[in-house]
Design a protein around this motif. Sequence first.
Motif, PDB file in Angstrom:
ATOM      1  N   ALA A  81       0.848  -1.196   0.000  1.00  0.00           N
ATOM      2  CA  ALA A  81       0.000   0.000   0.000  1.00  0.00           C
ATOM      3  C   ALA A  81       0.880   1.241   0.000  1.00  0.00           C
ATOM      4  N   GLY A  82       0.554   2.170  -0.872  1.00  0.00           N
ATOM      5  CA  GLY A  82       1.364   3.379  -0.980  1.00  0.00           C
ATOM      6  C   GLY A  82       2.520   3.234  -1.942  1.00  0.00           C
ATOM      7  N   GLY A  83       2.655   2.031  -2.538  1.00  0.00           N
ATOM      8  CA  GLY A  83       3.682   1.828  -3.544  1.00  0.00           C
ATOM      9  C   GLY A  83       5.073   1.636  -3.007  1.00  0.00           C
ATOM     10  N   THR A  84       5.217   1.223  -1.745  1.00  0.00           N
ATOM     11  CA  THR A  84       6.541   1.041  -1.151  1.00  0.00           C
ATOM     12  C   THR A  84       7.009  -0.395  -1.340  1.00  0.00           C
ATOM     13  N   PRO A  85       8.127  -0.617  -2.050  1.00  0.00           N
ATOM     14  CA  PRO A  85       8.633  -1.985  -2.222  1.00  0.00           C
ATOM     15  C   PRO A  85       9.131  -2.556  -0.901  1.00  0.00           C
ATOM     16  N   PRO A  86       9.079  -3.860  -0.723  1.00  0.00           N
ATOM     17  CA  PRO A  86       9.630  -4.465   0.489  1.00  0.00           C
ATOM     18  C   PRO A  86      11.151  -4.383   0.474  1.00  0.00           C
ATOM     19  N   LEU A  87      11.764  -4.484   1.639  1.00  0.00           N
ATOM     20  CA  LEU A  87      13.216  -4.492   1.707  1.00  0.00           C
ATOM     21  C   LEU A  87      13.747  -5.765   1.044  1.00  0.00           C
ATOM     22  N   PRO A  88      14.864  -5.677   0.315  1.00  0.00           N
ATOM     23  CA  PRO A  88      15.435  -6.865  -0.317  1.00  0.00           C
ATOM     24  C   PRO A  88      15.829  -7.911   0.729  1.00  0.00           C
ATOM     25  N   VAL A  89      15.630  -9.158   0.384  1.00  0.00           N
ATOM     26  CA  VAL A  89      16.021 -10.267   1.253  1.00  0.00           C
ATOM     27  C   VAL A  89      17.056 -11.103   0.498  1.00  0.00           C
ATOM     28  N   GLY A  90      18.219 -11.310   1.092  1.00  0.00           N
ATOM     29  CA  GLY A  90      19.243 -12.100   0.437  1.00  0.00           C
ATOM     30  C   GLY A  90      19.990 -11.304  -0.621  1.00  0.00           C
ATOM     31  N   GLN A  91      20.705 -12.023  -1.458  1.00  0.00           N
ATOM     32  CA  GLN A  91      21.560 -11.411  -2.471  1.00  0.00           C
ATOM     33  C   GLN A  91      20.769 -11.158  -3.754  1.00  0.00           C
ATOM     34  N   VAL A  92      20.107 -10.018  -3.826  1.00  0.00           N
ATOM     35  CA  VAL A  92      19.279  -9.683  -4.979  1.00  0.00           C
ATOM     36  C   VAL A  92      20.154  -9.021  -6.049  1.00  0.00           C
ATOM     37  N   ARG A  93      20.387  -9.737  -7.143  1.00  0.00           N
ATOM     38  CA  ARG A  93      21.238  -9.207  -8.206  1.00  0.00           C
ATOM     39  C   ARG A  93      20.545  -8.071  -8.948  1.00  0.00           C
ATOM     40  N   MET A  94      19.252  -8.282  -9.267  1.00  0.00           N
ATOM     41  CA  MET A  94      18.508  -7.262 -10.001  1.00  0.00           C
ATOM     42  C   MET A  94      17.087  -7.180  -9.461  1.00  0.00           C
ATOM     43  N   ARG A  95      16.621  -5.959  -9.252  1.00  0.00           N
ATOM     44  CA  ARG A  95      15.236  -5.719  -8.842  1.00  0.00           C
ATOM     45  C   ARG A  95      14.560  -4.864  -9.907  1.00  0.00           C
ATOM     46  N   ILE A  96      13.360  -5.291 -10.311  1.00  0.00           N
ATOM     47  CA  ILE A  96      12.543  -4.519 -11.245  1.00  0.00           C
ATOM     48  C   ILE A  96      11.270  -4.117 -10.526  1.00  0.00           C
ATOM     49  N   VAL A  97      10.923  -2.851 -10.579  1.00  0.00           N
ATOM     50  CA  VAL A  97       9.699  -2.359  -9.962  1.00  0.00           C
ATOM     51  C   VAL A  97       8.848  -1.698 -11.045  1.00  0.00           C
ATOM     52  N   GLY A  98       7.620  -2.202 -11.177  1.00  0.00           N
ATOM     53  CA  GLY A  98       6.681  -1.619 -12.121  1.00  0.00           C
ATOM     54  C   GLY A  98       5.582  -0.885 -11.392  1.00  0.00           C
ATOM     55  N   ALA A  99       4.428  -0.754 -12.042  1.00  0.00           N
ATOM     56  CA  ALA A  99       3.324   0.002 -11.458  1.00  0.00           C
ATOM     57  C   ALA A  99       2.643  -0.758 -10.321  1.00  0.00           C
ATOM     58  N   GLU A 100       2.510  -2.081 -10.457  1.00  0.00           N
ATOM     59  CA  GLU A 100       1.771  -2.859  -9.468  1.00  0.00           C
ATOM     60  C   GLU A 100       2.570  -4.020  -8.890  1.00  0.00           C
ATOM     61  N   TYR A 101       3.648  -4.413  -9.570  1.00  0.00           N
ATOM     62  CA  TYR A 101       4.429  -5.570  -9.123  1.00  0.00           C
ATOM     63  C   TYR A 101       5.914  -5.261  -9.191  1.00  0.00           C
ATOM     64  N   GLY A 102       6.661  -6.055  -8.472  1.00  0.00           N
ATOM     65  CA  GLY A 102       8.108  -6.023  -8.556  1.00  0.00           C
ATOM     66  C   GLY A 102       8.624  -7.445  -8.587  1.00  0.00           C
ATOM     67  N   THR A 103       9.871  -7.618  -9.011  1.00  0.00           N
ATOM     68  CA  THR A 103      10.464  -8.948  -9.020  1.00  0.00           C
ATOM     69  C   THR A 103      11.940  -8.839  -8.669  1.00  0.00           C
ATOM     70  N   ASP A 104      12.446  -9.815  -7.927  1.00  0.00           N
ATOM     71  CA  ASP A 104      13.844  -9.865  -7.519  1.00  0.00           C
ATOM     72  C   ASP A 104      14.511 -11.064  -8.168  1.00  0.00           C
ATOM     73  N   LEU A 105      15.678 -10.849  -8.738  1.00  0.00           N
ATOM     74  CA  LEU A 105      16.465 -11.916  -9.350  1.00  0.00           C
ATOM     75  C   LEU A 105      17.654 -12.234  -8.452  1.00  0.00           C
TER      76      LEU A 105
END
Length: 268
Positions: A81-105
């Motif tokens: 809510a409010g568009g705040t991404p969660p803090l990264p967990v572990g060794q996240v090489r790449m994070r992509i944040v879009g309008a409604e979703y994000g993904t961690d590689l």
Amino acid sequence: MPEGHTLHRLARQHHRRYGRAPAIVSSPQGRFVDGAAAVTGRVFKKASAWGKHLFHHYEGGRVVHVHLGLYGTFTEWPLLAGGTPPLPVGQVRMRIVGAEYGTDLRGPTVCEVIEEPEIADIVAKLGPDPLRADADPAPAYRRISKSRRPIGALLMDQAVIAGVGNVYRSELLFRHRVDPFRLGTSITADEFAEMWTDLVALMKVGVRRGKIVVVLPEHDHGAPSYRQGRPRTYVYRRAGEPCRVCGTSVRTVEMEGRNLFWCPNCQS
């Protein structure tokens, strides 16, 4: 290692989540900082896959090329809510944040920025991808029919067919009762055509359902899979267990560095 259907499924998902809009790309781990800076804020035009290679196409001709290797994985999450991404967990090489979703590689073998023309150089080293509409199986059969390597090894060679991994290799050969030790030169055009057609159908099911489905209903009985959440199989990871068709003990052996599984009776 994820097989080709997983990469095509990811490409569809990423295109649906992030396509046609600017994406915010970062590298919490710090190992992809320059690459992330080269594409962040640009429009994510589309995602595509060829075999086990994933491509994120950004405006301006820049492409993020990913190969997951043995340990790479994408983890998706909805924006809070409010568009705040969660803090990264572990060794996240790449994070992509879009309008409604994000993904961690995490943990990929390859995560790099290339230019659009460089995709052709990568693809030139690969065989046809059964999941691509433009796939031509003829070059794959030409290589197989001229090779004295066993068909069990040739099917795993990404320069022959792109996207086939250990599960599809073992299961495809079982479904067609082909001895994995037969030399490529002994595989007939008709045998290969039947295997290719089946492989295309099986991998499409994998994309659609998000899991490998290879066992026919009439053979789907007995003990549960070798591990909960893994695919039920005829021979893969079933060494020492009875064949679902004839009851003979499934065997395993290392072939060119990878474990091969087969039924010595059904595939004799």
